[in-house]
Design a protein around this motif. Structure first.
Motif, mmCIF file in Angstrom:
data_model
loop_
_atom_site.group_PDB
_atom_site.id
_atom_site.type_symbol
_atom_site.label_atom_id
_atom_site.label_comp_id
_atom_site.label_asym_id
_atom_site.label_seq_id
_atom_site.Cartn_x
_atom_site.Cartn_y
_atom_site.Cartn_z
ATOM 1 N N UNK A 84 -7.415 -5.262 -7.562
ATOM 2 C CA UNK A 84 -7.331 -6.043 -6.267
ATOM 3 C C UNK A 84 -7.803 -6.094 -4.623
ATOM 4 N N UNK A 85 -7.177 -4.582 -4.594
ATOM 5 C CA UNK A 85 -7.639 -3.960 -3.106
ATOM 6 C C UNK A 85 -8.260 -2.975 -3.148
ATOM 7 N N UNK A 86 -9.313 -2.026 -2.089
ATOM 8 C CA UNK A 86 -9.678 -1.087 -2.062
ATOM 9 C C UNK A 86 -9.249 -0.554 -0.701
ATOM 10 N N UNK A 105 4.154 -7.689 2.473
ATOM 11 C CA UNK A 105 3.128 -7.247 1.286
ATOM 12 C C UNK A 105 2.068 -7.271 1.173
ATOM 13 N N UNK A 106 1.026 -7.666 0.511
ATOM 14 C CA UNK A 106 -0.707 -7.476 0.893
ATOM 15 C C UNK A 106 -0.795 -9.204 -0.587
ATOM 16 N N UNK A 107 -0.171 -8.763 -1.163
ATOM 17 C CA UNK A 107 -0.043 -10.280 -1.974
ATOM 18 C C UNK A 107 1.434 -10.181 -2.449
ATOM 19 N N UNK A 108 1.977 -11.078 -3.443
ATOM 20 C CA UNK A 108 3.337 -11.457 -3.892
ATOM 21 C C UNK A 108 2.337 -11.769 -5.537
ATOM 22 N N UNK A 109 2.617 -11.035 -6.531
ATOM 23 C CA UNK A 109 2.592 -11.107 -8.182
ATOM 24 C C UNK A 109 3.222 -11.899 -8.611
ATOM 25 N N UNK A 110 3.698 -12.975 -9.045
ATOM 26 C CA UNK A 110 4.800 -13.769 -10.405
ATOM 27 C C UNK A 110 3.957 -13.594 -11.348
ATOM 28 N N UNK A 111 4.845 -12.939 -12.870
ATOM 29 C CA UNK A 111 4.481 -13.289 -14.128
ATOM 30 C C UNK A 111 5.232 -14.337 -14.646
ATOM 31 N N UNK A 112 4.311 -15.555 -15.328
ATOM 32 C CA UNK A 112 5.436 -16.015 -15.303
ATOM 33 C C UNK A 112 5.608 -16.726 -17.211
ATOM 34 N N UNK A 113 4.501 -16.169 -17.721
ATOM 35 C CA UNK A 113 4.899 -15.674 -19.166
ATOM 36 C C UNK A 113 5.992 -14.358 -19.891
ATOM 37 N N UNK A 114 7.000 -14.463 -20.278
ATOM 38 C CA UNK A 114 7.551 -15.749 -20.342
ATOM 39 C C UNK A 114 7.574 -16.074 -18.608
ATOM 40 N N UNK A 115 9.288 -17.280 -18.628
ATOM 41 C CA UNK A 115 9.943 -17.113 -17.980
ATOM 42 C C UNK A 115 11.124 -17.998 -17.706
ATOM 43 N N UNK A 125 -5.696 -0.289 -5.524
ATOM 44 C CA UNK A 125 -4.154 -1.185 -6.013
ATOM 45 C C UNK A 125 -4.373 -1.716 -6.757
ATOM 46 N N UNK A 126 -4.153 -1.480 -7.874
ATOM 47 C CA UNK A 126 -4.362 -2.948 -9.337
ATOM 48 C C UNK A 126 -2.647 -3.641 -9.163
ATOM 49 N N UNK A 161 1.037 -1.320 -0.048
ATOM 50 C CA UNK A 161 -0.360 0.236 -0.074
ATOM 51 C C UNK A 161 1.168 1.492 0.128
ATOM 52 N N UNK A 162 0.293 2.552 -0.240
ATOM 53 C CA UNK A 162 1.064 3.081 -0.828
ATOM 54 C C UNK A 162 0.521 4.760 0.442
ATOM 55 N N UNK A 163 -1.079 3.887 0.805
ATOM 56 C CA UNK A 163 -1.208 5.001 2.068
ATOM 57 C C UNK A 163 -1.931 4.859 2.867
ATOM 58 N N UNK A 164 -2.011 4.455 4.088
ATOM 59 C CA UNK A 164 -2.400 3.987 5.507
ATOM 60 C C UNK A 164 -4.470 4.129 5.014
#
Length: 396
Positions: A114-116, A223-233, A197-198, A91-94
């Motif tokens: 993803x989040x509000x 972090x709130x969540x971790x995102x992995x990009x798998x295409x490509x890899x 949060x996008x 998050x970038x704000x409280x």
């Protein structure tokens, strides 16, 4: 003893008994008994001689022909799959999380919400910043207007230069305050936008670390969540330093194909290309790290996964190839058993170039078309007679 042998023995005994009976009464009987005994003695000696001449039975073996063909020279290694890009979303704000708009482990698209975070405090701050901006803009315009009037008065010598300088300073101060208000307004807009949060990329989300209702701090440690990009890899792996010169040479000629060998033979083999060679050899292991990139359109490769990797270097023409099961190792090195035209075994020393799974590439010692023994070597020796059988019928 066979059944025919037993019948022969019983007949001999019967004739001897009959001859004995006749021998009691006449010289003819005694002569008959001697002839019968002599006949069966000769017959038994003949059978023993034929049996001795027959020798040990042939050893059953399976064979394969020595092949000459073009083979692919490859480097094999164990690799580790790495995400093309990983983002730890913070998050970038409280504020308080009011919405979580995805399922754990699901794919997400770039710019997907993803989040509000509760936006009401930041909406109020934005309205306040807008009001301050309007106020300071009005004050700036008033100061500029007053500065222009004093400029006219100064030109007519109705006011002193000191008085004009003070009015000009007031106008410049009002302009600076208005710019500061505009910046505060822009910051208020950004803070309100940060409440949504996008996703910054296409990928797969992991486990949610903060659920709806929790308070979150800006740029918190977790972090709130971790995102992995798998295409490509990516797939990272290491090869012996002895292979470095060959890899660099072939990579300079053309892109090197890298293949991942799946655990399930029915699966497809993902194919990629070598894109990176590390700038130093690891002195502790004597290996050089490489990296390959795969399109991974079907998401068959997953971050953190260990895979078997094969790098295709070049094609070797006219290579001598035999089944790996035919090559044996003895005190004097590696060897194979050949089957000659007379169906006897021949021991042949060979020099192995490399082993590729079930196939062995031989450097010296064999010629195309020769027959090598693939099973049954334990009972063989030079000049031992063999019998070729179908695979599965010969002992190991």
């Amino acid at each position: 003893m066979t059944s025919s042998g037993r019948r022969l023995l019983m007949g001999a005994v019967l004739l001897v008994i009959l001859a004995g009976v006749f021998a009691i009464s006449s010289d003819v009987g005694r002569d008959l008994a001697a002839r019968v005994a002599s006949y069966f003695s000769i017959d038994i000696r003949a059978k023993e001689g034929r049996k001795a001449a027959k020798g040990p039975p042939a050893v059953p073996v399976t064979v394969a022909n020595v092949a000459q063909e073009t083979v692919v020279v490859r480097l094999a290694a164990i690799g580790n799959v790495e995400a093309y890009s990983t983002v730890a979303l913070k998050a970038r704000v409280d504020g308080q999380i009011v919405e979580v708009n995805f399922k754990e482990g699901a794919p997400v698209k770039k710019n997907e919400v993803l989040f509000r975070i509760d936006p009401r405090p930041y909406d109020a701050a934005l309205r306040q910043a807008q009001a301050n901006s309007l106020r300071d803009a009005a004050a700036r315009d008033q100061a500029r207007s007053q500065e222009r009037r004093y400029q006219d008065l100064l030109d007519k010598n109705f006011v002193s230069k000191e008085a004009y300088a003070q009015i000009r300073t007031n106008a410049e101060t009002a302009a600076a305050v208005a710019k500061a208000s505009d910046a505060a307004l822009e910051q208020a807009r950004l803070n309100l936008e940060y409440c949504t949060i996008r996703s910054p990329l296409d990928g797969f989300v992991g486990r949610v670390l903060l659920q709806a209702g929790n308070l979150v701090k800006a740029n918190d440690v977790n972090p709130l969540v971790v995102i992995n990009q798998v295409r490509p890899i990516y797939v990272n792996f290491a090869v012996p330093e002895q292979s470095l010169s060959e890899v660099r040479k072939r990579m300079a000629e053309a892109p090197l194909e890298v293949e991942v060998l799946p655990a399930d033979p029915g699966q497809t083999h993902p194919k990629g290309r070598l894109i990176f060679v590390d700038n130093a050899v690891d002195p502790s292991t004597g290996t050089i790290r490489l990296r390959a990139q795969f399109d991974n359109a079907d998401a068959a490769l997953w971050p953190g996964q260990f895979v078997n990797v094969s790098v295709r270097l070049y094609d070797e023409p006219d290579a001598i190839v035999v089944p790996s099961t035919s090559v044996q190792t003895g005190p004097e090195g590696q060897y194979v058993y050949l089957v000659g035209e007379d169906m006897t075994a021949e021991l042949r020393r060979v020099t192995v170039k490399r082993v590729e799974g079930e196939r062995t590439i031989v450097a010296t010692g064999l010629s195309p078309g020769e027959r090598v023994v693939t099973r049954g070597q334990l009972r063989l020796g030079p000049k031992v007679r063999v019998q070729i059988v179908r695979p599965g019928e010969a002992p190991s």
